[in-house]
Design an enzyme around this catalytic site. Structure first.
Site, PDB file in Angstrom:
ATOM      1  N   PRO A 122       4.585 -10.554  35.507  1.00  0.00           N
ATOM      2  CA  PRO A 122       5.359 -10.505  34.391  1.00  0.00           C
ATOM      3  C   PRO A 122       5.420 -12.020  33.896  1.00  0.00           C
ATOM      4  O   PRO A 122       6.325 -12.948  34.350  1.00  0.00           O
ATOM      5  CB  PRO A 122       6.665 -10.092  34.964  1.00  0.00           C
ATOM      6  CG  PRO A 122       6.669 -10.429  36.350  1.00  0.00           C
ATOM      7  CD  PRO A 122       5.318 -10.456  36.723  1.00  0.00           C
TER       8      PRO A 122
ATOM      9  N   TYR B 162      22.077 -23.336  34.871  1.00  0.00           N
ATOM     10  CA  TYR B 162      21.860 -24.055  36.058  1.00  0.00           C
ATOM     11  C   TYR B 162      21.635 -25.616  35.885  1.00  0.00           C
ATOM     12  O   TYR B 162      22.139 -26.378  36.501  1.00  0.00           O
ATOM     13  CB  TYR B 162      20.364 -23.133  36.682  1.00  0.00           C
ATOM     14  CG  TYR B 162      19.598 -24.262  37.713  1.00  0.00           C
ATOM     15  CD1 TYR B 162      19.928 -24.433  38.773  1.00  0.00           C
ATOM     16  CD2 TYR B 162      18.434 -25.029  37.305  1.00  0.00           C
ATOM     17  CE1 TYR B 162      19.226 -25.294  39.765  1.00  0.00           C
ATOM     18  CE2 TYR B 162      17.871 -25.662  37.942  1.00  0.00           C
ATOM     19  CZ  TYR B 162      18.218 -26.108  39.261  1.00  0.00           C
ATOM     20  OH  TYR B 162      17.594 -26.926  40.098  1.00  0.00           O
TER      21      TYR B 162
ATOM     22  N   ASP C 207      14.547 -32.342  37.178  1.00  0.00           N
ATOM     23  CA  ASP C 207      14.321 -32.860  35.800  1.00  0.00           C
ATOM     24  C   ASP C 207      14.909 -32.032  34.782  1.00  0.00           C
ATOM     25  O   ASP C 207      14.650 -32.411  33.555  1.00  0.00           O
ATOM     26  CB  ASP C 207      12.598 -33.017  35.699  1.00  0.00           C
ATOM     27  CG  ASP C 207      11.895 -31.569  35.856  1.00  0.00           C
ATOM     28  OD1 ASP C 207      12.453 -30.563  36.254  1.00  0.00           O
ATOM     29  OD2 ASP C 207      10.652 -31.597  35.626  1.00  0.00           O
TER      30      ASP C 207
ATOM     31  N   GLU D 152      22.428 -23.327  44.238  1.00  0.00           N
ATOM     32  CA  GLU D 152      21.853 -22.077  43.495  1.00  0.00           C
ATOM     33  C   GLU D 152      20.682 -22.603  42.651  1.00  0.00           C
ATOM     34  O   GLU D 152      21.120 -23.531  41.796  1.00  0.00           O
ATOM     35  CB  GLU D 152      23.230 -21.267  42.599  1.00  0.00           C
ATOM     36  CG  GLU D 152      24.264 -20.671  43.567  1.00  0.00           C
ATOM     37  CD  GLU D 152      23.446 -19.209  44.422  1.00  0.00           C
ATOM     38  OE1 GLU D 152      22.361 -18.810  44.020  1.00  0.00           O
ATOM     39  OE2 GLU D 152      24.190 -19.032  45.358  1.00  0.00           O
TER      40      GLU D 152
ATOM     41  N   THR E  87      28.999 -23.797  43.717  1.00  0.00           N
ATOM     42  CA  THR E  87      28.181 -24.287  44.697  1.00  0.00           C
ATOM     43  C   THR E  87      27.564 -25.570  44.361  1.00  0.00           C
ATOM     44  O   THR E  87      27.788 -26.768  44.892  1.00  0.00           O
ATOM     45  CB  THR E  87      27.061 -23.412  45.094  1.00  0.00           C
ATOM     46  OG1 THR E  87      27.538 -22.445  45.921  1.00  0.00           O
ATOM     47  CG2 THR E  87      26.059 -24.177  46.051  1.00  0.00           C
TER      48      THR E  87
HETATM   49  P1  NAD Z   1      16.429 -22.477  47.416  1.00  0.00           P
HETATM   50  O1  NAD Z   1      17.130 -21.561  46.475  1.00  0.00           O
HETATM   51  O2  NAD Z   1      15.080 -22.119  47.863  1.00  0.00           O
HETATM   52  O3  NAD Z   1      17.324 -22.815  48.649  1.00  0.00           O
HETATM   53  C1  NAD Z   1      18.629 -23.104  48.445  1.00  0.00           C
HETATM   54  C2  NAD Z   1      19.284 -23.142  50.036  1.00  0.00           C
HETATM   55  O4  NAD Z   1      20.680 -23.557  49.713  1.00  0.00           O
HETATM   56  C3  NAD Z   1      19.417 -21.841  50.631  1.00  0.00           C
HETATM   57  O5  NAD Z   1      18.852 -21.892  51.773  1.00  0.00           O
HETATM   58  C4  NAD Z   1      20.851 -21.329  50.548  1.00  0.00           C
HETATM   59  O6  NAD Z   1      21.093 -20.558  51.395  1.00  0.00           O
HETATM   60  C5  NAD Z   1      21.325 -22.716  50.532  1.00  0.00           C
HETATM   61  N1  NAD Z   1      22.693 -22.559  49.693  1.00  0.00           N
HETATM   62  C6  NAD Z   1      23.327 -21.991  48.511  1.00  0.00           C
HETATM   63  N2  NAD Z   1      24.460 -22.114  48.441  1.00  0.00           N
HETATM   64  C7  NAD Z   1      24.994 -22.826  49.440  1.00  0.00           C
HETATM   65  C8  NAD Z   1      26.286 -23.314  49.820  1.00  0.00           C
HETATM   66  N3  NAD Z   1      27.134 -23.000  48.892  1.00  0.00           N
HETATM   67  N4  NAD Z   1      26.486 -23.889  51.109  1.00  0.00           N
HETATM   68  C9  NAD Z   1      25.486 -24.051  51.858  1.00  0.00           C
HETATM   69  N5  NAD Z   1      24.381 -23.770  51.495  1.00  0.00           N
HETATM   70  C10 NAD Z   1      23.858 -23.038  50.592  1.00  0.00           C
HETATM   71  O7  NAD Z   1      16.470 -23.810  46.631  1.00  0.00           O
HETATM   72  P2  NAD Z   1      15.233 -24.955  46.479  1.00  0.00           P
HETATM   73  O8  NAD Z   1      14.126 -24.403  45.527  1.00  0.00           O
HETATM   74  O9  NAD Z   1      14.898 -25.345  47.837  1.00  0.00           O
HETATM   75  O10 NAD Z   1      16.012 -26.253  46.073  1.00  0.00           O
HETATM   76  C11 NAD Z   1      16.505 -27.026  46.906  1.00  0.00           C
HETATM   77  C12 NAD Z   1      17.047 -28.355  45.793  1.00  0.00           C
HETATM   78  O11 NAD Z   1      16.122 -28.809  45.074  1.00  0.00           O
HETATM   79  C13 NAD Z   1      18.349 -27.762  44.783  1.00  0.00           C
HETATM   80  O12 NAD Z   1      19.279 -28.516  44.714  1.00  0.00           O
HETATM   81  C14 NAD Z   1      17.569 -27.451  43.549  1.00  0.00           C
HETATM   82  O13 NAD Z   1      18.358 -27.815  42.346  1.00  0.00           O
HETATM   83  C15 NAD Z   1      16.492 -28.814  43.693  1.00  0.00           C
HETATM   84  N6  NAD Z   1      15.155 -28.836  43.003  1.00  0.00           N
HETATM   85  C16 NAD Z   1      14.581 -27.478  43.124  1.00  0.00           C
HETATM   86  C17 NAD Z   1      13.182 -27.755  42.426  1.00  0.00           C
HETATM   87  C18 NAD Z   1      12.228 -26.477  42.822  1.00  0.00           C
HETATM   88  O14 NAD Z   1      11.110 -26.373  42.180  1.00  0.00           O
HETATM   89  N7  NAD Z   1      12.511 -25.606  43.552  1.00  0.00           N
HETATM   90  C19 NAD Z   1      12.799 -28.741  41.627  1.00  0.00           C
HETATM   91  C20 NAD Z   1      13.670 -29.848  41.510  1.00  0.00           C
HETATM   92  C21 NAD Z   1      15.051 -29.731  42.072  1.00  0.00           C
HETATM   93  P1  TYD Z   2      10.636 -20.758  37.794  1.00  0.00           P
HETATM   94  O1  TYD Z   2      10.024 -20.636  38.781  1.00  0.00           O
HETATM   95  O2  TYD Z   2      11.806 -19.866  37.436  1.00  0.00           O
HETATM   96  O3  TYD Z   2      11.086 -22.433  37.545  1.00  0.00           O
HETATM   97  P2  TYD Z   2      11.948 -23.081  36.155  1.00  0.00           P
HETATM   98  O4  TYD Z   2      12.457 -22.046  35.347  1.00  0.00           O
HETATM   99  O5  TYD Z   2      13.069 -23.471  37.166  1.00  0.00           O
HETATM  100  O6  TYD Z   2      11.034 -23.812  35.918  1.00  0.00           O
HETATM  101  O7  TYD Z   2       9.882 -20.228  36.334  1.00  0.00           O
HETATM  102  C1  TYD Z   2       8.842 -21.532  35.974  1.00  0.00           C
HETATM  103  C2  TYD Z   2       7.983 -20.928  34.699  1.00  0.00           C
HETATM  104  O8  TYD Z   2       7.699 -19.621  34.804  1.00  0.00           O
HETATM  105  C3  TYD Z   2       9.152 -20.724  33.542  1.00  0.00           C
HETATM  106  O9  TYD Z   2       8.670 -21.381  32.428  1.00  0.00           O
HETATM  107  C4  TYD Z   2       9.728 -19.376  33.446  1.00  0.00           C
HETATM  108  C5  TYD Z   2       8.132 -18.678  33.872  1.00  0.00           C
HETATM  109  N1  TYD Z   2       8.516 -17.406  34.654  1.00  0.00           N
HETATM  110  C6  TYD Z   2       7.551 -16.437  34.133  1.00  0.00           C
HETATM  111  O10 TYD Z   2       6.870 -16.415  32.983  1.00  0.00           O
HETATM  112  N2  TYD Z   2       7.613 -15.112  34.937  1.00  0.00           N
HETATM  113  C7  TYD Z   2       8.356 -14.903  35.927  1.00  0.00           C
HETATM  114  O11 TYD Z   2       8.522 -13.906  36.610  1.00  0.00           O
HETATM  115  C8  TYD Z   2       9.152 -15.974  36.053  1.00  0.00           C
HETATM  116  C9  TYD Z   2       9.995 -15.958  37.632  1.00  0.00           C
HETATM  117  C10 TYD Z   2       8.947 -17.278  35.662  1.00  0.00           C
END
Ligand code: NAD
Ligand code: TYD
Length: 339
Positions: free
Chosen positions: A208, A153, A126, A84, A100
């Protein structure tokens, strides 16, 4: 070589699946995903016919299902993306994040212990380091920065990291951990800042911005993250943590303004809304270790990456419109209406 990728129907996992099938066409990639609201089979549609790719729907916290998959598939390497991932949702409902992100990680590692693997890689963030003050631009997160989490989270991700290190020390599981900054690029679910702003701007809806929009994130093009993980699973040292980041800090408001400019939309769409609870001020990664040890450097500059990303959302309107026309509307109303 068979790599089990969890969460491959999500944003970064999906990009990783695409990247690995291209980079290592001889590898078998097995994707395990629960298909939560964030999982999307359309992200995997381009690879479903590839004979080196297989998809299995399963929850990483479901011990029986995961053990059965290991029994049948015997993967060599596991890369755990499944999580998540949205801070705002974790503030609304932390429970599923613990299940999860922590218990799911435990189940995956128990299966690795039972069936044997050469590497378990945990994709972390990070955000486990908490945040940095805006008035200290000289400070960066290194791998030695203490864990100091802000949101349910990040607390769940930090807990998982500690468990991964414990399984290494106690059971000798061959693990690595990567902690990456904010990613952007194709297939990014439109609840997150950049795709949300692109989708809203294209629909002439309000943009927003939380608080004053001065919070800083360190943005990395998703393909650079995939390259770093590929390097770590092949060449990274077992038991080690690697920070991944692009030295690309931007304030939220500057990103939103840039998106308006690129799309030719007026800045009058920008609407300041109530701030996120416990909102982290600044993230900034020091990637010296992965650069020195593995030779990794980000390759896509933000000015190019954001253009490519915006173009992808223009070219793939169906992908994100299918999402925002579904249950996402209830989410959006709950989070933004009257905020
Ligand atoms: P996302 O929310 O886009 O995708 C998550 C995926 O995991 C989805 O396909 C979902 O169906 C699957 N999933 C969720 N719960 C599950 C479960 N219980 N069993 C099997 N599958 C499950 O997330 P993302 O942005 O692609 O992030 C992927 C990973 O990278 C995460 O671990 C997140 O913490 C990490 N991460 C993300 C970012 C970012 O900027 N998005 C940055 C650093 C680290
Ligand atoms: P986000 O994409 O949710 O990533 P994270 O919180 O994991 O860094 O948000 C990035 C930044 O943007 C964070 O400072 C919150 C801000 N934000 C907004 O200002 N408006 C929005 O609607 C969302 C989703 C995020």
């Amino acid at each position: 070589m068979k790599i089990l990728v969890t969460g491959g129907a999500g944003f970064i996992g999906g990009n990783f699946v695409h990247y690995m099938l291209k980079k290592h066409p001889e590898y078998d990639i097995l994707c395990v995903d629960k298909l939560t609201y964030a999982g999307n089979m359309e992200t995997l549609a381009p690879v479903m016919d590839n004979t080196h790719f297989k998809f299995v729907k399963a929850d990483i916290a479901d011990r029986d299902a995961i053990f059965k998959i290991f029994e049948e598939e015997k993967p060599d390497i596991v890369v755990n993306f499944a999580a998540e991932s949205h801070v705002d949702r974790s503030i609304e409902d932390p429970g599923i994040f613990l299940k999860t992100n922590i218990l799911g990680t435990q189940v995956m590692m128990d299966a690795c212990r039972e069936y044997g693997i050469t590497r378990y890689h945990q994709v972390s963030t990070d955000e486990v380091y908490g945040d940095l003050p805006l008035d200290r631009p000289d400070l960066f997160f290194t791998e030695e920065t203490p864990i100091h989490t802000s949101s349910p989270y990040s607390a769940s991700k930090a807990s998982a990291d500690l468990l991964v290190l414990a399984y290494h020390r106690t059971f000798g599981l061959p693990v690595t951990i990567s902690r990456c900054s904010n990613n952007y690029g194709p297939y990014h679910f439109p609840e997150k800042l950049i795709p949300l702003m692109i989708a809203n701007a294209l629909n002439d809806k309000p943009l927003p911005v939380y608080g004053k929009g001065e919070n800083i994130r360190d943005w990395l093009y998703v393909e650079d993250h995939c390259k770093a993980i590929d390097l770590i699973i092949h060449k990274g040292k077992i038991g080690e943590i690697y920070n991944i980041g692009g030295h690309n800090e931007m304030a939220n408001i500057d990103i939103v303004r840039l998106i308006c400019k690129e799309l030719g939309k007026p800045e009058s769409l920008i609407t300041y809304v109530a701030d996120r609870k416990g909102h982290d001020m600044r993230y900034a990664i020091d990637p010296t270790k992965i650069h020195n040890e593995l030779g990794w450097l980000p390759e896509t500059m933000f000015k190019d990456g954001i253009k490519k990303t915006i173009q992808w959302y223009l070219d793939n309107r169906q992908w994100w419109e299918n999402i925002i026309n579904g249950e996402y509307q209830d989410y959006y109303k709950k989070m933004y209406e009257g905020r």
